[in-house]
Write an enzyme that holds these catalytic residues in place. Structure first.
Site, PDB file in Angstrom:
ATOM      1  N   PHE A 113     -52.682 -24.205 -19.762  1.00 60.38           N
ATOM      2  CA  PHE A 113     -53.785 -23.769 -18.909  1.00 60.38           C
ATOM      3  C   PHE A 113     -54.790 -23.030 -19.798  1.00 60.38           C
ATOM      4  O   PHE A 113     -54.401 -22.169 -20.586  1.00 60.38           O
ATOM      5  CB  PHE A 113     -53.223 -22.836 -17.831  1.00 60.38           C
ATOM      6  CG  PHE A 113     -54.162 -22.575 -16.705  1.00 60.38           C
ATOM      7  CD1 PHE A 113     -54.255 -23.454 -15.643  1.00 60.38           C
ATOM      8  CD2 PHE A 113     -54.949 -21.429 -16.691  1.00 60.38           C
ATOM      9  CE1 PHE A 113     -55.115 -23.210 -14.586  1.00 60.38           C
ATOM     10  CE2 PHE A 113     -55.814 -21.174 -15.636  1.00 60.38           C
ATOM     11  CZ  PHE A 113     -55.900 -22.063 -14.577  1.00 60.38           C
ATOM     12  N   ASP A 184     -44.591 -19.468 -20.179  1.00 58.84           N
ATOM     13  CA  ASP A 184     -45.397 -19.213 -18.992  1.00 58.84           C
ATOM     14  C   ASP A 184     -44.763 -20.020 -17.863  1.00 58.84           C
ATOM     15  O   ASP A 184     -44.654 -21.251 -17.953  1.00 58.84           O
ATOM     16  CB  ASP A 184     -46.848 -19.641 -19.242  1.00 58.84           C
ATOM     17  CG  ASP A 184     -47.757 -19.225 -18.094  1.00 58.84           C
ATOM     18  OD1 ASP A 184     -47.280 -19.212 -16.947  1.00 58.84           O
ATOM     19  OD2 ASP A 184     -48.943 -18.935 -18.354  1.00 58.84           O
ATOM     20  N   TYR A 209     -48.779 -15.991  -6.837  1.00 60.95           N
ATOM     21  CA  TYR A 209     -49.552 -16.536  -5.703  1.00 60.95           C
ATOM     22  C   TYR A 209     -49.406 -18.043  -5.568  1.00 60.95           C
ATOM     23  O   TYR A 209     -49.964 -18.634  -4.663  1.00 60.95           O
ATOM     24  CB  TYR A 209     -51.034 -16.142  -5.819  1.00 60.95           C
ATOM     25  CG  TYR A 209     -51.664 -16.452  -7.165  1.00 60.95           C
ATOM     26  CD1 TYR A 209     -52.090 -17.739  -7.468  1.00 60.95           C
ATOM     27  CD2 TYR A 209     -51.821 -15.455  -8.121  1.00 60.95           C
ATOM     28  CE1 TYR A 209     -52.652 -18.024  -8.706  1.00 60.95           C
ATOM     29  CE2 TYR A 209     -52.371 -15.729  -9.359  1.00 60.95           C
ATOM     30  CZ  TYR A 209     -52.785 -17.013  -9.641  1.00 60.95           C
ATOM     31  OH  TYR A 209     -53.331 -17.297 -10.871  1.00 60.95           O
ATOM     32  N   LYS A 210     -48.680 -18.690  -6.497  1.00 60.22           N
ATOM     33  CA  LYS A 210     -48.473 -20.137  -6.399  1.00 60.22           C
ATOM     34  C   LYS A 210     -47.204 -20.395  -5.577  1.00 60.22           C
ATOM     35  O   LYS A 210     -47.203 -20.172  -4.382  1.00 60.22           O
ATOM     36  CB  LYS A 210     -48.440 -20.744  -7.803  1.00 60.22           C
ATOM     37  CG  LYS A 210     -49.819 -20.648  -8.476  1.00 60.22           C
ATOM     38  CD  LYS A 210     -49.843 -21.111  -9.917  1.00 60.22           C
ATOM     39  CE  LYS A 210     -51.259 -20.944 -10.480  1.00 60.22           C
ATOM     40  NZ  LYS A 210     -51.313 -21.029 -11.946  1.00 60.22           N
ATOM     41  N   ARG A 356     -54.193 -33.884  -7.721  1.00 58.04           N
ATOM     42  CA  ARG A 356     -52.933 -33.163  -7.866  1.00 58.04           C
ATOM     43  C   ARG A 356     -52.358 -32.801  -6.496  1.00 58.04           C
ATOM     44  O   ARG A 356     -53.088 -32.321  -5.626  1.00 58.04           O
ATOM     45  CB  ARG A 356     -53.271 -31.898  -8.656  1.00 58.04           C
ATOM     46  CG  ARG A 356     -52.139 -31.165  -9.255  1.00 58.04           C
ATOM     47  CD  ARG A 356     -52.671 -30.122 -10.206  1.00 58.04           C
ATOM     48  NE  ARG A 356     -53.321 -29.011  -9.498  1.00 58.04           N
ATOM     49  CZ  ARG A 356     -53.283 -27.751  -9.897  1.00 58.04           C
ATOM     50  NH1 ARG A 356     -52.642 -27.423 -10.996  1.00 58.04           N
ATOM     51  NH2 ARG A 356     -53.890 -26.802  -9.228  1.00 58.04           N
TER      52      ARG A 356
END
Ligand code: PLP
Length: 397
Positions: A113, A184, A209-210, A356
């Site tokens: 990312f 990560d 938050y995912k 996605r």
């Protein structure tokens, strides 16, 4: 077996929406609404500043950190919450580089990312010691591991393709070469079983938050292996990582263990919603979650490939080599995704051409996947995306 029809009832899912974007922002747990309201009225409203002690606000980062620790296979007392993931990446990398003073290479990959790479670049400039960041293709990371390597810093599951690195293998190779390893877990925590302790990670970071459903802006987490946690120097030496924050000492002295990775005042309201979201995991077995996630992804891949020849699979076909998302390449992917969202199927788009879709058994079932396939097939086969309003780009894709 974990009863996923029960966990589904625990989320607020708008009528008519099939939510396949929990890999970006998890939905609202119904219990979070009451929990936040209680924190606001009973704690902040009534206790005022005494809430730090009385309501246990100050202890939340370590307490909830431990709950996340269980989901990532961490030893107790080695995970703490705070700040955002970008900041935790910086902290972990700065601490790790300092433990390898004679080495200059940071190895990541081109699928990481961007913020992880940006933070590394910024840190390299601030240190000004000639560190280099290398970002080969994900498949080529292994070939770059050698005795020059200071730190291997990877995201286990690629945010774009869903490709999953072999965490145990790469960790061992890098450590055998004398490097430290940072994982990560942004797309792993709450998505699949992780075993940071047995996998031997030196540091791990991730967001809440995912797949953990803590809500927009929920704090990040950082794990430091027990062998380092009393030695790692937290690059961001904030007062709440101090050994005695309320001694108001003029000199910094790092706190014990993982507490030293705290920086400043924790986000109390966000912690309240995260606390409610994490309680859901008490009744979830991660192996059951993984099996259900694989079944949903397989169903989706099969259904889309049978009906949408314009979409080509960007995610590894082998379930063991992917996380809990499925991505397809599509030339008109942005417009197609807007057309899907307009019809209640929410996924997202990642430039240049990736559509996605995240699959989270906690609140997505086979019926949802079947309905999503029908809608996607209709949009693609009938070119329903080919309208000007679907081609206008918003700030957040
Ligand atoms: C989502 C994500 C981030 C986001 O970082 P924030 O600081 O929380 O905005 C960072 N890294 C990875 C790998 C991610 O997937």
């Amino acid at each position: 077996m974990t009863d996923f029809s029960k966990t589904k009832q625990l989320f607020e899912l708008p009528e008519g929406i099939i939510y396949l974007d929990g890999n970006s922002l998890g939905p609202l747990p119904k219990s979070a609404k009451n929990r936040i309201a209680k924190t606001i009225s009973d704690e902040w409203g009534q206790m005022l500043i005494t809430g730090w002690n009385k309501a246990g606000w100050m202890a939340q980062p370590a307490k909830l950190g431990d709950q996340i620790g269980r989901l990532i296979g961490a030893e107790a007392g080695q995970t703490v919450l705070g700040d955002t993931l970008s900041i935790k990446v910086y902290q972990a990398l700065a601490s790790a580089l300092e433990m390898r003073p004679d080495r200059r290479v940071i190895l990541s990959d081109s699928g990481n990312f961007p913020t992880d790479l940006y933070m590394a670049e910024g840190l390299i400039r601030s240190l000004d010691k000639g560190h280099r960041l290398i970002t080969p293709a994900p498949e080529e990371v292994e070939a770059h591991i050698n005795s020059d390597l200071a730190v291997l810093m990877l995201t286990e599951v690629d945010y774009r393709t869903g490709r999953r690195h072999d965490m145990a293998r790469l960790t061992k190779l890098a450590q055998d070469a004398g490097a430290l390893v940072i994982w990560d877990l942004a797309h792993s925590a709450g998505a699949l079983p992780v075993d940071v302790a047995n996998g031997g990670a030196d540091f791990a970071v991730g967001c809440t938050y995912k797949y953990l459903n803590g809500g927009p802006g929920a704090p990040a987490f950082i794990y430091v292996a027990p062998r380092h946690s009393d030695a790692a120097r937290p690059a961001l030496s904030g007062w709440l990582g101090h050994a005695a924050p309320f001694a108001f000492d003029l000199n910094y002295q790092a706190g014990r263990g993982i507490e030293r990775m705290r920086v400043g005042t924790p986000p109390v309201l966000q912690m309240a919603s995260l606390e409610a979201a994490l309680a859901i995991w008490d009744d979830v077995n991660l192996d059951h979650l993984r099996a259900a996630s694989i079944a949903l992804c397989e169903q989706f891949i099969k259904g889309i490939e049978a009906t949408c020849p314009d979409l080509s699979l960007a995610t590894p076909r082998d379930a063991a080599q992917r996380g809990s998302q499925v991505s397809f390449r599509c030339e008109n992917g942005y417009a197609a995704m807007q057309a899907l969202i307009a019809r209640g199927v929410i996924g997202d788009f990642r430039a240049p051409d990736i559509m996605r879709f995240g699959f989270t058994p906690l609140y997505i079932d086979k019926g949802d996947v079947a309905r999503a396939i029908d809608i996607i097939a209709d949009v693609m086969q009938n070119r329903l995306w080919d309208r000007p309003e679907y081609k206008v780009r918003s700030a957040v894709t």
